[in-house]
Every structure is written in structure tokens, then in C-alpha cells.
Design an enzyme around this catalytic site. Structure first.
Site, PDB file in Angstrom:
ATOM      1  CB  CYS A   1      -0.706  -0.558   0.708  1.00  0.00           C
ATOM      2  SG  CYS A   1       0.024  -0.225   2.725  1.00  0.00           S
ATOM      3  CE1 TYR A   2       2.230   4.142   5.120  1.00  0.00           C
ATOM      4  CE2 TYR A   2       2.973   2.473   5.570  1.00  0.00           C
ATOM      5  CZ  TYR A   2       2.795   3.628   5.845  1.00  0.00           C
ATOM      6  OH  TYR A   2       2.192   4.041   6.780  1.00  0.00           O
TER       7      TYR A   2
END
Length: 352
Positions: free
Chosen positions: A155-156
């Protein structure tokens, strides 16, 4: 009886937050049918025992993981397992003809030595790993269409790379000056009981973690190096923010040409993502908020230039569980199957 017009899909590891998002998205997808849920600790339980709110519309029983059964019943398999387990399962599924989308870190790295150094797991599946395509459609759309195995991004990295990619591809920044300051909701830590994610610990507080050593750092650096055309290092600092879902990534970098203004960069980003339906480049002076992306597969991008410091600031907001995980996996599935890229994926949040 299974609908013969739909492809049969299985999920191994559907008990976590990413898994339940995936179930929800696939239930709404017009071209797939979930025919198998597999797990170890939850085997034998009806899915509604884990997530009672789904009992009225979906209640498969979770089965022990049997790869022969999975391959005989499923055309596509999603792996939602902890890091280090997918690489034990995927080679067999690939050999048996399944398409595989892995939501862990196991197939995100082109260099398995890098993976082993950061994830402390030695690998024996090099031939399978060599087949894997990094599942960020906005950058690798053509490769995903031809792939049998996808390593879905973290996600990052998703939020950060979508913010950085046009700058690196166009050579607009000094790459080594890139700094990523990112903040995530608590669902990014998973569903397991963890002290730092308790309401009493996380609420009304904001703090950094994994400073200089977060496992998403080498993943971000790998793709940034590909985009820049040479190996580079990126400063990445994640923070935990007291909300359930969402990521806001703020990227800073020194511009090569300080004469470029904000409107120039907005034009460049709009052109770069003109074929990317989930990227929304915001107009002048508008900066993204995580609430806008909540529950959607969208990534909102805002851009600013500071003429005083000759830096560009790019902000991107996503839902960490959708565009940052399960929604992106479904987006990759759509490309792999030759379907419309947006099929079955939400583009409107519930607001406020």
C-alpha cells in the site's frame, strides 16, 4: 451450480482485512464466482463466523489448503497469506495452470537476495519468481496483460510510486533528493491483536515507525530505480495515524529545472496518466484527502511547486485496503483476463 459464464476464483487466506475486501469486491464483480476459500487456522469455519455481516449473501466454509483441489476447481487464485508462505504455494498452482495473484511481498522483487535480506526467508522458487510481474497497472499494464503470476504491490509503495513515477520517468527531479513522508490508517497493520493498534494506544496520537528500515523501502527503491534508469536510494518514513483506512503520501524532491511551475507539472501528470482511469490529478491548489478515496480504487494526486526551495511536492491519497491491496489485485485480474480495467471496482466513496 456454478454460473458457466463466470470464471471460478479461489482465495487462500481470506481471514484478514485484505481478504474480506477481496471477497466483497469479487461478490460485486460480474465475471467471477468465488468457489473456494482456503486457510489453516480457520479451516472448517463458515466465513460468516469470521465476518457475520456477510452471512446473508456469502457463507462458504473455509477449507484446508489442498492445492490439487484448488487447481481442479479454480482458474484464478488470490493468495492473501503472510509474507513467506505464497512462495511455497504459487509454484504448484502455476504448474497446474492457475493464474495467481499474490498480495504478500513474495513476488514483488526481481532480486530475491533483496527479498531474503529484508524478509529473512531463503527462496527455492527462482524459476517461478522470474515469471512474476509487479502488479501496478499504471506502470506495467502491458506486462500484466500477459502474466500468469502477479506480485501485487504494497500500500505504501502504491501511493508513493504513483506520486513519483512521472517525475522519474521524465527526469524532472534529482532522484537522490526524493523524500517520502507517508501516513497510514491502522487497518494497514492487519487484524491480529497488536498493542500499538489498540484504540487506547493509537487514538489521539500520531507517530512514526520503521524509520530507515521499513520493509516497503526496498520495494519502492526497486521500481524507482527502474523508472530512473539507475540504482537509487529513497528516504521513506511511514507514520501511523488514528483512522481506520487510507494513506496519504507526501513526496518532496528537488527539481532539475526550477523554471517549471505547478501548471506545467499538472499538465505532465495529466498526460502521464491519461490512460489510467483510477488516477485523478487534481486542479491547481487542490490537495487530496484520504476520505475522498475511502472505499474506492482511486488515487487522488495533488501537485505543488515551491519556488523558494526549488522543490516539487506531490501528494497522493488512496484507500490502503482497496487501491493499496485488494482492489489493485482485481484491477490486475481484469487486465489479465482481457476485461475492462475498471470492471467491478468502486469509484465513488461514501462521503462524509
Amino acid at each position: 451450480m456454478r454460473d458457466s459464464d463466470k470464471i471460478a476464483v479461489g482465495i487462500i487466506g481470506a481471514s484478514g482485512y485484505g481478504g474480506v475486501q477481496l471477497v466483497r469486491l469479487l461478490l460485486d464483480h460480474p465475471k467471477v464466482e468465488i468457489v473456494y476459500l482456503g486457510g489453516d487456522s480457520s479451516a472448517g469455519k463458515p466465513y460468516s463466523e469470521l465476518y457475520p455481516h456477510l452471512g446473508h449473501c456469502f457463507n462458504l466454509t473455509i477449507e484446508p489448503i489442498d492445492l490439487d483441489k484448488v487447481a481442479s476447481r479454480c482458474q484464478v487464485v488470490f493468495l492473501g497469506l503472510p509474507n513467506g508462505l505464497a512462495c511455497e504455494i504459487a509454484p504448484t498452482l502455476i504448474e497446474k495452470g492457475c493464474k495467481v495473484l499474490d498480495l504478500s511481498a513474495d513476488y514483488r522483487f526481481s532480486n530475491l537476495e533483496t527479498y531474503s535480506a529484508w524478509y529473512k526467508k531463503e527462496r527455492s522458487d527462482r524459476a517461478t519468481a522470474a515469471m512474476a510481474v509487479y502488479g501496478l497497472p499504471e506502470l506495467y499494464r502491458d506486462e500484466i496483460r500477459e502474466a500468469q503470476l502477479i506480485g501485487c504491490p504494497g500500500c505504501y509503495p502504491t501511493a508513493s510510486l504513483l506520486a513519483l513515477a512521472p517525475l522519474l520517468k521524465q527526469g524532472l527531479i534529482v532522484p537522490e533528493t526524493a523524500i517520502i513522508d507517508a501516513k497510514s490508517g491502522t487497518s494497514g497493520g492487519g487484524r491480529q491483536a497488536k498493542t500499538n493498534l489498540l484504540l487506547a494506544e493509537a487514538y489521539n496520537s500520531l507517530g512514526a515507525y520503521g524509520v530507515t528500515k521499513h520493509r516497503h523501502t526496498p520495494e519502492i527503491e526497486q521500481i524507482c530505480s527502474e523508472l530512473a534508469g539507475h540504482e537509487l536510494r529513497v528516504q521513506f518514513t511511514p507514520h501511523l495515524i488514528p483512522m481506520v483506512r487510507g494513506i496519504l503520501s507526501t513526496v518532496y524532491a528537488t527539481m532539475r529545472d526550477p523554471g517549471l511551475v505547478r501548471e506545467d507539472l499538472i499538465t505532465i501528470y495529466t498526460a502521464s496518466y491519461r490512460s489510467s482511469p483510477f488516477i485523478k490529478v487534481l486542479p491547481t491548489g487542490v490537495y487530496p484527502q484520504t476520505k475522498w478515496a475511502c472505499g474506492t480504487n482511486l488515487c487522488y494526486i495533488g501537485i505543488e511547486v515551491d519556488p523558494r526551495t526549488d522543490r516539487v511536492i506531490v501528494l497522493s491519497a488512496i484507500d490502503n485496503l482497496i487501491k493499496g491491496q485488494s482492489g489493485q489485485a482485481v484491477q490486475c485480474l481484469n487486465l489479465m483476463m482481457g476485461w475492462q480495467e475498471t470492471l467491478g471496482l468502486p469509484q465513488l466513496s461514501f462521503y462524509p
